[in-house]
Design a protein around this motif. Structure first.
Motif, PDB file in Angstrom:
ATOM      1  N   UNK B  12       0.847  -1.206   0.000  1.00  0.00           N
ATOM      2  CA  UNK B  12       0.000   0.000   0.000  1.00  0.00           C
ATOM      3  C   UNK B  12       0.881   1.254   0.000  1.00  0.00           C
ATOM      4  N   UNK B  13       0.406   2.315  -0.643  1.00  0.00           N
ATOM      5  CA  UNK B  13       1.128   3.591  -0.667  1.00  0.00           C
ATOM      6  C   UNK B  13       1.489   4.018   0.761  1.00  0.00           C
ATOM      7  N   UNK B  14       2.724   4.464   0.932  1.00  0.00           N
ATOM      8  CA  UNK B  14       3.138   4.962   2.249  1.00  0.00           C
ATOM      9  C   UNK B  14       3.581   3.882   3.212  1.00  0.00           C
ATOM     10  N   UNK B  15       3.505   2.628   2.827  1.00  0.00           N
ATOM     11  CA  UNK B  15       3.842   1.519   3.738  1.00  0.00           C
ATOM     12  C   UNK B  15       5.177   0.853   3.371  1.00  0.00           C
ATOM     13  N   UNK B  16       5.863   1.390   2.378  1.00  0.00           N
ATOM     14  CA  UNK B  16       7.097   0.752   1.888  1.00  0.00           C
ATOM     15  C   UNK B  16       8.144   0.586   2.984  1.00  0.00           C
ATOM     16  N   UNK B  17       8.433   1.647   3.708  1.00  0.00           N
ATOM     17  CA  UNK B  17       9.496   1.602   4.721  1.00  0.00           C
ATOM     18  C   UNK B  17       9.154   0.572   5.804  1.00  0.00           C
ATOM     19  N   UNK B  85      -1.376  -4.230  -0.143  1.00  0.00           N
ATOM     20  CA  UNK B  85      -2.497  -3.628  -0.882  1.00  0.00           C
ATOM     21  C   UNK B  85      -3.381  -4.714  -1.487  1.00  0.00           C
ATOM     22  N   UNK B  86      -2.973  -5.974  -1.281  1.00  0.00           N
ATOM     23  CA  UNK B  86      -3.761  -7.096  -1.814  1.00  0.00           C
ATOM     24  C   UNK B  86      -3.065  -8.391  -1.476  1.00  0.00           C
TER      25      UNK B  86
END
Lengths: 96, 96
Positions: B12-17, B85-86
């Protein structure tokens, strides 16, 4: 930074054994002679027996570049050309 | 016979780190504690920065089964759930 590679090769009908023989030789050379290659293994797809997938990882871009310029990669790559049903699909990934 | 795995995870966007932090811990545990795991490395896609691809190989089905039952895989997998995100796409391949 490491570089991952997924190379998907589609083999012509009847050419599987010949392909596997050539690729086994290539894998042996890569794993023996390329310290910058962290992983280099070929697998057969479970979805389509004519599709083979090479999972690879290199320590850096330099190691990947060197891999493509080796004499065994060039000569065995040429030999493999006769087994292929089309151009390989090569996806590059950035190690995290 | 070895088993290759390509696990494709969409974050999901913003969850990479947060994802990378959790996955780095998981990789360390797998590489330290699973002798039957020949390779286990996560990479970021060059096509989509929200997509990460784990390249894996296990010595056999037994090693793959054991991997999925470890306590760290289960607990860190749960933690990762909040970053996804899925559902992951997991392709199994047969070593040649």
């Amino acid at each position: 930074m490491t570089i991952g590679v997924i190379a998907t090769l589609t083999i012509a009908e009847g050419k599987n054994a010949e392909f596997v023989k050539i690729f086994t030789e290539l894998s042996a050379q890569v794993n023996e002679k390329e310290p910058g290659c962290n992983f280099y293994q070929v697998h057969q797809s479970r979805k389509d027996p004519q599709v083979y997938v090479v999972l690879e990882q290199y320590a850096n871009q330099e190691a990947l570049d060197a891999h493509g310029k080796t004499d065994y990669f060039r000569s065995l790559g040429k030999q493999m050309g006769g087994c292929m049903a089309g151009a390989p699909d090569v996806e590059l990934l950035d190690g995290v």
